[in-house]
Design an enzyme around this catalytic site. Structure first.
Site, mmCIF file in Angstrom:
data_model
loop_
_atom_site.group_PDB
_atom_site.id
_atom_site.type_symbol
_atom_site.label_atom_id
_atom_site.label_comp_id
_atom_site.label_asym_id
_atom_site.label_seq_id
_atom_site.Cartn_x
_atom_site.Cartn_y
_atom_site.Cartn_z
ATOM 1 N N ASP A 11 0.847 -1.209 0.000
ATOM 2 C CA ASP A 11 0.000 0.000 0.000
ATOM 3 C C ASP A 11 0.885 1.264 0.000
ATOM 4 O OD1 ASP A 11 -2.262 1.574 0.213
ATOM 5 O OD2 ASP A 11 -2.692 1.064 2.310
ATOM 6 N N THR A 63 -1.034 -11.256 3.190
ATOM 7 C CA THR A 63 0.022 -12.165 3.666
ATOM 8 C C THR A 63 1.213 -11.470 4.307
ATOM 9 O OG1 THR A 63 1.220 -12.217 1.563
ATOM 10 C CG2 THR A 63 -0.557 -13.829 1.843
HETATM 11 N N1 AR6 Z 1 5.175 -5.371 -4.786
HETATM 12 C C1 AR6 Z 1 4.623 -6.607 -4.646
HETATM 13 N N2 AR6 Z 1 4.381 -7.178 -3.451
HETATM 14 C C2 AR6 Z 1 4.730 -6.475 -2.347
HETATM 15 C C3 AR6 Z 1 5.311 -5.182 -2.403
HETATM 16 C C4 AR6 Z 1 5.535 -4.630 -3.692
HETATM 17 N N3 AR6 Z 1 6.069 -3.417 -3.854
HETATM 18 N N4 AR6 Z 1 5.541 -4.759 -1.113
HETATM 19 C C5 AR6 Z 1 5.123 -5.748 -0.302
HETATM 20 N N5 AR6 Z 1 4.643 -6.783 -1.031
HETATM 21 P P1 AR6 Z 1 1.239 -6.128 2.947
HETATM 22 P P2 AR6 Z 1 -1.420 -6.945 3.940
HETATM 23 C C6 AR6 Z 1 4.046 -8.061 -0.583
HETATM 24 O O1 AR6 Z 1 1.779 -6.095 4.344
HETATM 25 O O2 AR6 Z 1 -0.843 -8.130 4.630
HETATM 26 C C7 AR6 Z 1 -0.704 -1.839 4.933
HETATM 27 O O3 AR6 Z 1 -0.253 -1.013 5.959
HETATM 28 C C8 AR6 Z 1 4.417 -8.564 0.809
HETATM 29 O O4 AR6 Z 1 5.629 -9.288 0.769
HETATM 30 O O5 AR6 Z 1 1.597 -5.029 2.028
HETATM 31 O O6 AR6 Z 1 -2.659 -7.143 3.117
HETATM 32 C C9 AR6 Z 1 -2.173 -1.581 4.554
HETATM 33 O O7 AR6 Z 1 -2.500 -0.213 4.660
HETATM 34 C C10 AR6 Z 1 3.221 -9.468 1.114
HETATM 35 O O8 AR6 Z 1 3.432 -10.771 0.580
HETATM 36 O O9 AR6 Z 1 -0.397 -6.199 2.944
HETATM 37 C C11 AR6 Z 1 -2.912 -2.407 5.558
HETATM 38 O O10 AR6 Z 1 -3.033 -1.752 6.798
HETATM 39 C C12 AR6 Z 1 2.070 -8.831 0.354
HETATM 40 O O11 AR6 Z 1 2.647 -7.855 -0.516
HETATM 41 C C13 AR6 Z 1 -2.037 -3.624 5.719
HETATM 42 O O12 AR6 Z 1 -0.713 -3.188 5.396
HETATM 43 C C14 AR6 Z 1 1.038 -8.145 1.232
HETATM 44 O O13 AR6 Z 1 1.685 -7.526 2.343
HETATM 45 C C15 AR6 Z 1 -2.421 -4.722 4.767
HETATM 46 O O14 AR6 Z 1 -1.683 -5.863 5.052
#
Ligand code: AR6
Length: 178
Positions: A38, A122
């Protein structure tokens, strides 16, 4: 190669770099930005994104909303809110399925040919990666079997380990479908 294999692609890297019609954001219900993917999407898209997000009145867990992509190579961003993992007994699987389905419905309505997903929930939300990959691939497969658009779904994994889980999930599903 199966039909499913042709329409699902697995990529390792940063989703903000992908020149697809839409990328999906793993947002929170405020839609005003956060950490993880995000934060990366908001930084890359620029401040106009938060301005548009402020007009959307948030988003429920399991639902999704669309904005423009601004400075991203992607035309649109589909913001979805995944469930926080609480052990699996709080409807997490149904909510995660709904994130993928609603995002694909929105991509379909906006004529997106290619849409890229991160591994929703995740990271900070702690959903087990393997179970999440099975849901992601299964829900996309169901949708793709019913609709011609999107033509291709890209699962954009941040690391090779996650990409391998997706490859296994696709291979397992292919075996069951053939
Ligand atoms: N490109 C692709 N995948 C990514 C990237 C990127 N640039 N950065 C991280 N990931 P997360 P959630 C992967 O924590 O669990 C935020 O604060 C990462 O390795 O981004 O749904 C929001 O505002 C992981 O596998 O999202 C919410 O409050 C995946 O993206 C909360 O985090 C999702 O990790 C959402 O948590």
């Amino acid at each position: 190669m199966s039909t499913l294999g042709q329409r699902i692609s697995i990529h390792t890297g940063d989703i903000t770099r992908l020149a697809v019609d839409a990328i999906v954001n793993a947002a929170n219900s405020s839609l005003l930005g956060g950490r993880g993917v995000d934060g990366a999407i908001h930084r890359a898209a620029g401040p106009e994104l938060e301005f548009e997000c402020r007009m959307l009145n948030g988003c429920k867990v399991g639902d999704a909303k669309l904005t423009k992509g601004y400075r991203l190579p992607a035309r649109y961003i589909i913001h979805t809110v995944g469930p926080v993992w609480q052990g699996g007994g709080k409807g997490e699987a149904g909510l995660l399925t709904s994130c993928y389905r609603r995002s694909l419905e929105i991509a379909h309505i906006h004529d997106c040919r290619t849409v890229a997903f991160p591994a929703i929930s995740t990271g900070i939300y702690r959903y087990p990666k393997n179970e999440a990959a099975v849901i992601a691939v299964g829900t996309a497969s169901d949708f793709l079997q019913q609709k011609a658009l999107p033509e291709t779904v890209v699962f954009c994994c941040f690391d090779d380990e996650t990409a391998e889980l997706y490859r296994c999930a696709v291979a397992d599903l292919d075996k069951r479908l053939t």
